[in-house]
Enzyme design. Sequence first.
Site, PDB file in Angstrom:
ATOM      1  N   GLY A  81       0.830  -1.192   0.000  1.00  0.00           N
ATOM      2  CA  GLY A  81       0.000   0.000   0.000  1.00  0.00           C
ATOM      3  C   GLY A  81       0.862   1.239   0.000  1.00  0.00           C
ATOM      4  O   GLY A  81       2.044   1.179   0.378  1.00  0.00           O
ATOM      5  N   GLN A 119       2.991  10.018   1.367  1.00  0.00           N
ATOM      6  CA  GLN A 119       4.291   9.331   1.287  1.00  0.00           C
ATOM      7  C   GLN A 119       5.076   9.702   0.030  1.00  0.00           C
ATOM      8  O   GLN A 119       6.263   9.389  -0.062  1.00  0.00           O
ATOM      9  CB  GLN A 119       4.103   7.816   1.351  1.00  0.00           C
ATOM     10  CG  GLN A 119       3.620   7.342   2.727  1.00  0.00           C
ATOM     11  CD  GLN A 119       3.491   5.845   2.757  1.00  0.00           C
ATOM     12  OE1 GLN A 119       2.497   5.296   2.289  1.00  0.00           O
ATOM     13  NE2 GLN A 119       4.495   5.155   3.272  1.00  0.00           N
ATOM     14  N   CYS A 131       6.479  -0.028   7.009  1.00  0.00           N
ATOM     15  CA  CYS A 131       5.982   1.104   6.238  1.00  0.00           C
ATOM     16  C   CYS A 131       7.107   1.538   5.311  1.00  0.00           C
ATOM     17  O   CYS A 131       8.263   1.572   5.725  1.00  0.00           O
ATOM     18  CB  CYS A 131       5.616   2.240   7.194  1.00  0.00           C
ATOM     19  SG  CYS A 131       5.072   3.748   6.385  1.00  0.00           S
ATOM     20  N   LEU A 132       6.770   1.852   4.061  1.00  0.00           N
ATOM     21  CA  LEU A 132       7.819   2.250   3.116  1.00  0.00           C
ATOM     22  C   LEU A 132       8.531   3.530   3.567  1.00  0.00           C
ATOM     23  O   LEU A 132       9.653   3.792   3.141  1.00  0.00           O
ATOM     24  CB  LEU A 132       7.237   2.413   1.711  1.00  0.00           C
ATOM     25  CG  LEU A 132       6.795   1.108   1.032  1.00  0.00           C
ATOM     26  CD1 LEU A 132       6.058   1.402  -0.272  1.00  0.00           C
ATOM     27  CD2 LEU A 132       7.976   0.180   0.765  1.00  0.00           C
ATOM     28  N   HIS A 170      -3.848   1.122   7.937  1.00  0.00           N
ATOM     29  CA  HIS A 170      -2.510   1.727   7.863  1.00  0.00           C
ATOM     30  C   HIS A 170      -2.507   2.920   6.883  1.00  0.00           C
ATOM     31  O   HIS A 170      -2.032   4.006   7.214  1.00  0.00           O
ATOM     32  CB  HIS A 170      -1.511   0.653   7.419  1.00  0.00           C
ATOM     33  CG  HIS A 170      -0.098   1.135   7.302  1.00  0.00           C
ATOM     34  ND1 HIS A 170       0.922   0.622   8.065  1.00  0.00           N
ATOM     35  CD2 HIS A 170       0.471   2.074   6.499  1.00  0.00           C
ATOM     36  CE1 HIS A 170       2.054   1.242   7.744  1.00  0.00           C
ATOM     37  NE2 HIS A 170       1.808   2.116   6.787  1.00  0.00           N
ATOM     38  N   GLU A 171      -3.057   2.690   5.682  1.00  0.00           N
ATOM     39  CA  GLU A 171      -3.038   3.748   4.661  1.00  0.00           C
ATOM     40  C   GLU A 171      -3.982   4.879   5.027  1.00  0.00           C
ATOM     41  O   GLU A 171      -3.659   6.053   4.825  1.00  0.00           O
ATOM     42  CB  GLU A 171      -3.398   3.182   3.284  1.00  0.00           C
ATOM     43  CG  GLU A 171      -2.462   2.091   2.771  1.00  0.00           C
ATOM     44  CD  GLU A 171      -0.991   2.457   2.853  1.00  0.00           C
ATOM     45  OE1 GLU A 171      -0.637   3.644   2.779  1.00  0.00           O
ATOM     46  OE2 GLU A 171      -0.180   1.527   3.020  1.00  0.00           O
ATOM     47  N   HIS A 216      -2.426   7.355   7.282  1.00  0.00           N
ATOM     48  CA  HIS A 216      -1.482   8.293   6.651  1.00  0.00           C
ATOM     49  C   HIS A 216      -2.181   9.603   6.258  1.00  0.00           C
ATOM     50  O   HIS A 216      -1.557  10.664   6.259  1.00  0.00           O
ATOM     51  CB  HIS A 216      -0.863   7.673   5.392  1.00  0.00           C
ATOM     52  CG  HIS A 216       0.366   6.849   5.654  1.00  0.00           C
ATOM     53  ND1 HIS A 216       1.504   7.376   6.217  1.00  0.00           N
ATOM     54  CD2 HIS A 216       0.644   5.539   5.395  1.00  0.00           C
ATOM     55  CE1 HIS A 216       2.432   6.427   6.307  1.00  0.00           C
ATOM     56  NE2 HIS A 216       1.937   5.294   5.820  1.00  0.00           N
TER      57      HIS A 216
HETATM   58 ZN    ZN Z   1       2.938   3.479   5.698  1.00  0.00          ZN
END
Ligand code: ZN
Length: 207
Positions: free
Chosen positions: A46, A51, A93-94, A137-138, A141
């Site tokens: 995701g 991000q 997380c990226l 999670h997304e 953000h």
């Molecule tokens: Zn993340």
Amino acid sequence: MSIKKIVKYGDAVLRRPSKEVSKISKKIQTLVHDLLDTMYAKNGVGLAAPQIGENLRVFVIDVSTGNQPLHPIVFINPKIIKKSGACSSYEGCLSFPDAYTDVKRYANVMVKALDIHGKPFTIEGKDGSLLARAIQHEFDHLDGILFIDHCRSTFEANRILTEKGLEPVEEDKLLSEPEIEKELESIPSNPGETILANGEKKPEDEA
Ligand code: ZN
């Protein structure tokens, strides 16, 4: 369409609340394709617009695995309409390269959003599945919330963050989640291994 640079933990853009999309313009469609290109390039499950530096309420998810065909899901202006239950699992997380920690999540979540054509749809993630956790999670953000804010152990989260050269958790951002915590009392925190909520969570999943 291009692969964008991923904003790393510590950048203010990740803590800023994102704005609703007023019109699904060409610019928004390009943003969606950039998110997908970047997510696939980084092997993420995701990716949310902040991000890649855009504080807009857009994220993408693809929880397909192995030889399954790609299955991108685009969420524009998402709203969580139902959440219940509790689960706990390792998340990454990226924006936090190689840092994983045990986090608290709802087990079930239902969300309403617009797709890339502006068509409304509803989707449900159930039983602590990767989809259920990725949606939460997304979605977070978009409100400037990060997965470490849900950590089960600040000590453990700080240990791994420090190890990866990242800043420790921001104590004032830690979330109080009595509803989830009560349900999780029976599930031990187990920082030594990945808790397989549904058998498909792999340590390399990053969102
Ligand atoms: Zn993340």
